[in-house]
Every structure is written in structure tokens, then in C-alpha cells.
Write a protein that holds these residues in place. Sequence first.
Motif, PDB file in Angstrom:
ATOM      1  N   ASP A 100       0.815  -1.228   0.000  1.00  0.00           N
ATOM      2  CA  ASP A 100       0.000   0.000   0.000  1.00  0.00           C
ATOM      3  C   ASP A 100       0.843   1.271   0.000  1.00  0.00           C
ATOM      4  O   ASP A 100       0.480   2.258   0.641  1.00  0.00           O
ATOM      5  CB  ASP A 100      -0.969   0.004   1.192  1.00  0.00           C
ATOM      6  N   ASP A 101       1.978   1.224  -0.706  1.00  0.00           N
ATOM      7  CA  ASP A 101       2.901   2.357  -0.802  1.00  0.00           C
ATOM      8  C   ASP A 101       3.400   2.859   0.552  1.00  0.00           C
ATOM      9  O   ASP A 101       3.770   4.017   0.702  1.00  0.00           O
ATOM     10  CB  ASP A 101       2.275   3.507  -1.610  1.00  0.00           C
ATOM     11  N   ASP A 102       3.431   1.978   1.530  1.00  0.00           N
ATOM     12  CA  ASP A 102       3.948   2.290   2.863  1.00  0.00           C
ATOM     13  C   ASP A 102       5.429   1.891   2.888  1.00  0.00           C
ATOM     14  O   ASP A 102       5.759   0.694   2.905  1.00  0.00           O
ATOM     15  CB  ASP A 102       3.158   1.517   3.920  1.00  0.00           C
TER      16      ASP A 102
END
Length: 127
Positions: A100-102
Motif C-alpha cells: 500500500d505504498d507504505d
Amino acid sequence: MQTETPPLAEVLDDLTETSEGGIQPAHTPTDPAHLAAIRWSMEMDGWIGAPLLVDGEQALTGSHRFYAAQAAEVDIPRVQAADLAAAYGLDWAGILADNDDDWYRAGIALTALLPADVVEYLGLDLH
């Protein structure tokens, strides 16, 4: 046919860039005594050891080393996560997307995919 993993020193030499700043550390220092010791060492000897692992300007490792280097006015070596991943046949953008683009979670995921010596040297196992 099994491919050989490139030697760690060779990979890092090819990928490391040096900068005075432009890096956002992962967190503020949590151990003032450790920070002071690293700063003193850097004032005496400059930067010794692994470069920071970064995603763009976001550091994934080395918050204490980052702050110590700034205080000691030492250039900061860094390696882009995308470049390191590619050197080992991995897709950093895909790892980020899967998380999640974390960047923090992606860094942990990267740890499970890289050779153990790379993880240990870069301090990725300290999450």
C-alpha cells in the motif's frame, strides 16, 4: 541454471551516492548517548560503514547515523532501495505497491527478499 549473487561490496560500491542532505530520517533519535557516540566517531573518522537505504529522500535505515552526520558535518552515503532491489532481481515499485505504498512496511518486506548479508550490513534487520 542458478545465477550467482553479486558480492555485497561490489553491489554497494556501484549503487552508493553521497549527499550533504536531502534525506528525511525515519524517526528522531531515541538514544542520546548512542547519537553522541556516533557523532564523536564521525567527527574523528568521518562516515564508516554501511550507507543509508533510502526511497527517494525517505531514509529506511540509519536515523541516528543521519543526525550524527549532520551534526558532525559529514556527507551521507546512501543507496536507493529501487536500485538495491534491482541489483538482486527484485522490483521495489512492486514491493511498495504490495504494501500500500507504505515505505516502512515495504522495507520490512524487502528484508525477507534480500540475501542475509545485505540485510545485516545495511541494518535492515533492526526494525
